[in-house]
Scaffold this motif. Structure first.
Motif, PDB file in Angstrom:
ATOM      1  N   SER A  49      60.112  29.221  52.093  1.00  0.00           N
ATOM      2  CA  SER A  49      59.768  30.139  52.207  1.00  0.00           C
ATOM      3  C   SER A  49      60.998  30.954  52.997  1.00  0.00           C
ATOM      4  O   SER A  49      61.650  31.855  52.952  1.00  0.00           O
ATOM      5  N   THR A  50      60.958  30.496  54.255  1.00  0.00           N
ATOM      6  CA  THR A  50      62.281  31.143  55.113  1.00  0.00           C
ATOM      7  C   THR A  50      62.919  31.313  55.111  1.00  0.00           C
ATOM      8  O   THR A  50      64.145  32.240  55.810  1.00  0.00           O
ATOM      9  N   VAL A  51      63.892  29.936  53.952  1.00  0.00           N
ATOM     10  CA  VAL A  51      65.600  29.664  54.036  1.00  0.00           C
ATOM     11  C   VAL A  51      65.455  30.590  53.028  1.00  0.00           C
ATOM     12  O   VAL A  51      66.395  31.560  52.838  1.00  0.00           O
ATOM     13  N   MET A  52      64.449  30.672  52.079  1.00  0.00           N
ATOM     14  CA  MET A  52      64.356  31.436  50.194  1.00  0.00           C
ATOM     15  C   MET A  52      64.320  33.317  51.061  1.00  0.00           C
ATOM     16  O   MET A  52      65.439  34.205  50.052  1.00  0.00           O
ATOM     17  N   VAL A  53      63.678  33.741  51.922  1.00  0.00           N
ATOM     18  CA  VAL A  53      63.790  35.088  52.481  1.00  0.00           C
ATOM     19  C   VAL A  53      65.030  35.414  53.150  1.00  0.00           C
ATOM     20  O   VAL A  53      65.427  36.465  52.224  1.00  0.00           O
ATOM     21  N   MET A  54      65.321  34.666  53.644  1.00  0.00           N
ATOM     22  CA  MET A  54      66.540  34.797  54.687  1.00  0.00           C
ATOM     23  C   MET A  54      67.898  34.688  53.575  1.00  0.00           C
ATOM     24  O   MET A  54      68.747  35.600  53.544  1.00  0.00           O
ATOM     25  N   GLY A  55      67.915  33.587  53.837  1.00  0.00           N
ATOM     26  CA  GLY A  55      68.936  33.050  52.291  1.00  0.00           C
ATOM     27  C   GLY A  55      70.532  33.993  52.631  1.00  0.00           C
ATOM     28  O   GLY A  55      70.201  33.151  54.197  1.00  0.00           O
ATOM     29  N   ASN A  56      70.707  34.438  52.296  1.00  0.00           N
ATOM     30  CA  ASN A  56      73.030  35.054  52.668  1.00  0.00           C
ATOM     31  C   ASN A  56      72.037  36.684  52.309  1.00  0.00           C
ATOM     32  O   ASN A  56      73.713  36.447  52.799  1.00  0.00           O
ATOM     33  N   LEU A  57      71.142  36.653  52.929  1.00  0.00           N
ATOM     34  CA  LEU A  57      71.131  38.119  53.154  1.00  0.00           C
ATOM     35  C   LEU A  57      71.162  38.005  54.633  1.00  0.00           C
ATOM     36  O   LEU A  57      70.247  37.971  55.298  1.00  0.00           O
ATOM     37  N   PRO A  58      72.604  39.485  55.531  1.00  0.00           N
ATOM     38  CA  PRO A  58      72.171  39.930  57.260  1.00  0.00           C
ATOM     39  C   PRO A  58      71.988  40.152  57.460  1.00  0.00           C
ATOM     40  O   PRO A  58      72.140  40.389  58.789  1.00  0.00           O
ATOM     41  N   HIS A  59      70.989  41.427  56.491  1.00  0.00           N
ATOM     42  CA  HIS A  59      71.215  42.316  57.080  1.00  0.00           C
ATOM     43  C   HIS A  59      69.611  42.780  56.397  1.00  0.00           C
ATOM     44  O   HIS A  59      69.007  42.250  55.878  1.00  0.00           O
ATOM     45  N   ILE A  60      68.666  43.756  57.309  1.00  0.00           N
ATOM     46  CA  ILE A  60      67.508  43.788  57.991  1.00  0.00           C
ATOM     47  C   ILE A  60      67.207  44.572  56.198  1.00  0.00           C
ATOM     48  O   ILE A  60      65.805  43.969  55.434  1.00  0.00           O
ATOM     49  N   GLY A  61      67.954  45.843  55.627  1.00  0.00           N
ATOM     50  CA  GLY A  61      67.263  46.153  54.154  1.00  0.00           C
ATOM     51  C   GLY A  61      66.698  45.021  52.995  1.00  0.00           C
ATOM     52  O   GLY A  61      65.856  45.207  52.290  1.00  0.00           O
ATOM     53  N   GLY A  62      68.230  44.009  52.995  1.00  0.00           N
ATOM     54  CA  GLY A  62      68.059  42.978  51.877  1.00  0.00           C
ATOM     55  C   GLY A  62      66.673  42.520  52.757  1.00  0.00           C
ATOM     56  O   GLY A  62      66.144  41.772  51.856  1.00  0.00           O
ATOM     57  N   VAL A  63      66.312  41.689  53.759  1.00  0.00           N
ATOM     58  CA  VAL A  63      66.023  41.012  53.549  1.00  0.00           C
ATOM     59  C   VAL A  63      64.026  41.591  53.573  1.00  0.00           C
ATOM     60  O   VAL A  63      62.871  40.960  52.438  1.00  0.00           O
ATOM     61  N   LEU A  64      64.086  43.022  53.513  1.00  0.00           N
ATOM     62  CA  LEU A  64      62.732  43.248  53.951  1.00  0.00           C
ATOM     63  C   LEU A  64      62.661  43.737  52.336  1.00  0.00           C
ATOM     64  O   LEU A  64      61.977  43.473  52.021  1.00  0.00           O
ATOM     65  N   VAL A 146      53.600  29.988  52.087  1.00  0.00           N
ATOM     66  CA  VAL A 146      54.170  30.905  51.318  1.00  0.00           C
ATOM     67  C   VAL A 146      54.641  32.283  52.514  1.00  0.00           C
ATOM     68  O   VAL A 146      55.637  32.389  52.598  1.00  0.00           O
ATOM     69  N   LEU A 147      53.297  32.275  52.695  1.00  0.00           N
ATOM     70  CA  LEU A 147      53.353  33.859  53.380  1.00  0.00           C
ATOM     71  C   LEU A 147      54.030  33.529  54.755  1.00  0.00           C
ATOM     72  O   LEU A 147      54.540  34.932  55.702  1.00  0.00           O
ATOM     73  N   ILE A 148      53.130  32.757  55.915  1.00  0.00           N
ATOM     74  CA  ILE A 148      53.713  32.216  56.352  1.00  0.00           C
ATOM     75  C   ILE A 148      55.454  32.174  56.711  1.00  0.00           C
ATOM     76  O   ILE A 148      55.649  32.794  57.862  1.00  0.00           O
ATOM     77  N   GLY A 149      55.959  31.596  55.759  1.00  0.00           N
ATOM     78  CA  GLY A 149      57.829  31.686  56.595  1.00  0.00           C
ATOM     79  C   GLY A 149      57.780  32.634  55.668  1.00  0.00           C
ATOM     80  O   GLY A 149      59.338  32.943  56.816  1.00  0.00           O
ATOM     81  N   THR A 150      57.500  33.548  55.194  1.00  0.00           N
ATOM     82  CA  THR A 150      58.190  34.886  54.560  1.00  0.00           C
ATOM     83  C   THR A 150      58.075  35.609  55.586  1.00  0.00           C
ATOM     84  O   THR A 150      58.933  36.063  56.440  1.00  0.00           O
ATOM     85  N   LEU A 151      56.636  36.062  56.314  1.00  0.00           N
ATOM     86  CA  LEU A 151      56.629  36.573  57.732  1.00  0.00           C
ATOM     87  C   LEU A 151      57.385  36.440  58.644  1.00  0.00           C
ATOM     88  O   LEU A 151      58.022  37.081  59.557  1.00  0.00           O
ATOM     89  N   ILE A 152      57.533  35.219  58.936  1.00  0.00           N
ATOM     90  CA  ILE A 152      58.048  34.484  59.850  1.00  0.00           C
ATOM     91  C   ILE A 152      60.167  35.010  59.878  1.00  0.00           C
ATOM     92  O   ILE A 152      60.636  35.559  60.970  1.00  0.00           O
ATOM     93  N   GLY A 153      60.954  34.711  57.936  1.00  0.00           N
ATOM     94  CA  GLY A 153      61.767  35.086  57.839  1.00  0.00           C
ATOM     95  C   GLY A 153      61.912  36.524  57.979  1.00  0.00           C
ATOM     96  O   GLY A 153      63.195  37.132  58.443  1.00  0.00           O
ATOM     97  N   ILE A 154      61.169  37.316  57.657  1.00  0.00           N
ATOM     98  CA  ILE A 154      61.270  38.957  58.211  1.00  0.00           C
ATOM     99  C   ILE A 154      61.221  39.182  59.459  1.00  0.00           C
ATOM    100  O   ILE A 154      61.824  40.124  59.795  1.00  0.00           O
ATOM    101  N   ALA A 155      60.106  38.831  60.604  1.00  0.00           N
ATOM    102  CA  ALA A 155      60.222  38.841  61.506  1.00  0.00           C
ATOM    103  C   ALA A 155      61.753  38.059  62.455  1.00  0.00           C
ATOM    104  O   ALA A 155      62.116  39.015  63.407  1.00  0.00           O
TER     105      ALA A 155
END
Length: 381
Positions: A49-64, A146-155
């Motif tokens: 989930s961490t990798v999927m959320v961040m992926g190839n999106l380097p900017h805040i808006g895309g990850v949010l 899934v929730l933990i990995g997603t939140l870590i990627g956003i943070a």
């Protein structure tokens, strides 16, 4: 001092690939640490989930945007999955219910901005129901991971060298305005500017327009510009590019039409002034300044007689001078509209960029460009 440089939007833009690699690496390190320190079952889903959320999106808006959709899809999918396996449904009723829910979700998000949420809904639902056996423990652990990995990627995206889609759009817009100024100046110069490959510049400008289109949702998510405002800026660039391309690709059918244009005293001065104004507009956007460029409309009244009364040696009317003047007038009009629209965007200027513009040579580059433009402008001598 170092922290200020690392938070400089221009530095982040120039080194966005390196900073993105660092963000992803640190986020994965944190996720690895969490799953090792705490007894999380099915912990691989947190890493994924961490990798999927961040992926190839380097900017805040895309990850949010992606993180929000992933959280929404995960919560709803897991909730419906838990509901299905908790109900006393006989036989294959759980799988049938899941298929119906996924079909409805796919219908709702088809060709919409929420397609990723629909995908995560389906994945989460299938993960929870598994083979249809009522195993609440597995379902809850998978959802939690899934929730933990997603939140870590956003943070990680918000805290570690944050990079904004709005700044990416800003620098792409400035680059395109610079290219448009160079293309127009090359066209209006008595001799083509050395080293200016118009085809490559046209191709690069068009490519940046496509990239800007992909930033619309991310910029909107950051809250500084709306989707409509970004669409409008892209539309102005596209119209200016099309007009300049028409000017570059136009060919005179008769020598008389070309001579009529050359005889229009003051036309070249207006063209060179417009090219300089486009360059100045690009500089103000790139350095985060409030837009103060005032682009004057083309004054065509003095050329009306030469254009309207133009006739060839055979006595036929020449329409090419009038068409050429119209294209220049349209370019100036769209450029003025662009400057006015940019000036109205109160949240686009950046104090941080203005403070640090001199540190990465942008002011010096502007002075050199202005000096070069004056030397190439016959009306300045």
């Amino acid at each position: 001092m170092l922290l200020g440089r690392l938070r400089d939007p221009y530095i982040n833009y120039r080194h966005r690939r390196l900073f993105h690699v660092l963000r992803v690496s640190i986020a994965l390190t944190v996720t690895f640490a969490v799953v090792h320190l705490f007894p999380l079952e099915h912990s691989s889903w947190a890493l994924v989930s961490t990798v999927m959320v961040m992926g190839n999106l380097p900017h805040i808006g895309g990850v949010l945007d992606k993180g929000r959709q992933r959280l929404l899809g995960t919560l709803v999918g897991a909730g419906i999955g838990l509901l299905l396996i908790s109900l006393p449904i006989p036989g294959r009723g759980v799988q049938i219910g899941a298929l119906v829910a996924i079909a409805i979700a796919t219908w709702l998000v088809f060709s919409s901005r929420q397609a990723y949420a629909g995908l995560m809904f389906a994945i989460s639902l299938l993960l929870v129901i598994g083979n249809g056996a009522p195993d609440f423990s597995v379902a809850l652990w998978r959802s939690a991971d899934v929730l933990i990995g997603t939140l870590i990627g956003i943070a990680a995206t918000l805290v570690i060298l944050p990079h904004k889609a709005t700044d990416v759009l800003r620098f792409m817009l400035a680059d395109n305005l610079d290219r448009l100024a160079r293309l127009y100046h090359a066209h209006t110069s008595a001799t083509s500017a050395p080293g200016v490959d118009t085809r490559e510049l046209l191709k690069a400008t068009s490519a940046l327009l496509v990239k800007q289109r992909g930033l619309v949702d991310a910029v909107h998510r950051e809250g500084r510009l709306s989707r409509g405002e970004v669409d409008e800026l892209i539309s102005y660039q596209r119209r200016m590019l099309s007009t300049i391309e028409l000017l570059l690709e136009s060919h005179w059918t008769t020598r008389e039409g070309h001579d009529r244009i050359n005889a229009m005293q003051g036309l070249r001065d207006q063209q060179h002034s417009l090219a300089r104004d486009l360059g100045t507009l690009a500089f103000q956007v790139r350095t985060g300044q409030p837009i103060s460029t005032d682009i004057s409309p083309f004054e065509l009244h003095s050329f009306a007689e030469l254009a309207v009364g133009a006739r060839g040696t055979d006595g036929r009317m020449l329409f090419s001078p009038s068409g050429y003047l119209w294209l220049n007038r349209e370019l100036a009009r769209v450029a003025a509209s662009t400057a006015q629209r940019l000036a109205s965007l109160e949240r686009l200027p950046s104090k941080r960029l203005r403070r640090r513009a001199g540190r990465h040579g942008l002011h010096e580059a502007q002075r050199l460009d202005s000096k070069e433009g004056s030397q190439n402008d016959p009306g300045s001598h």
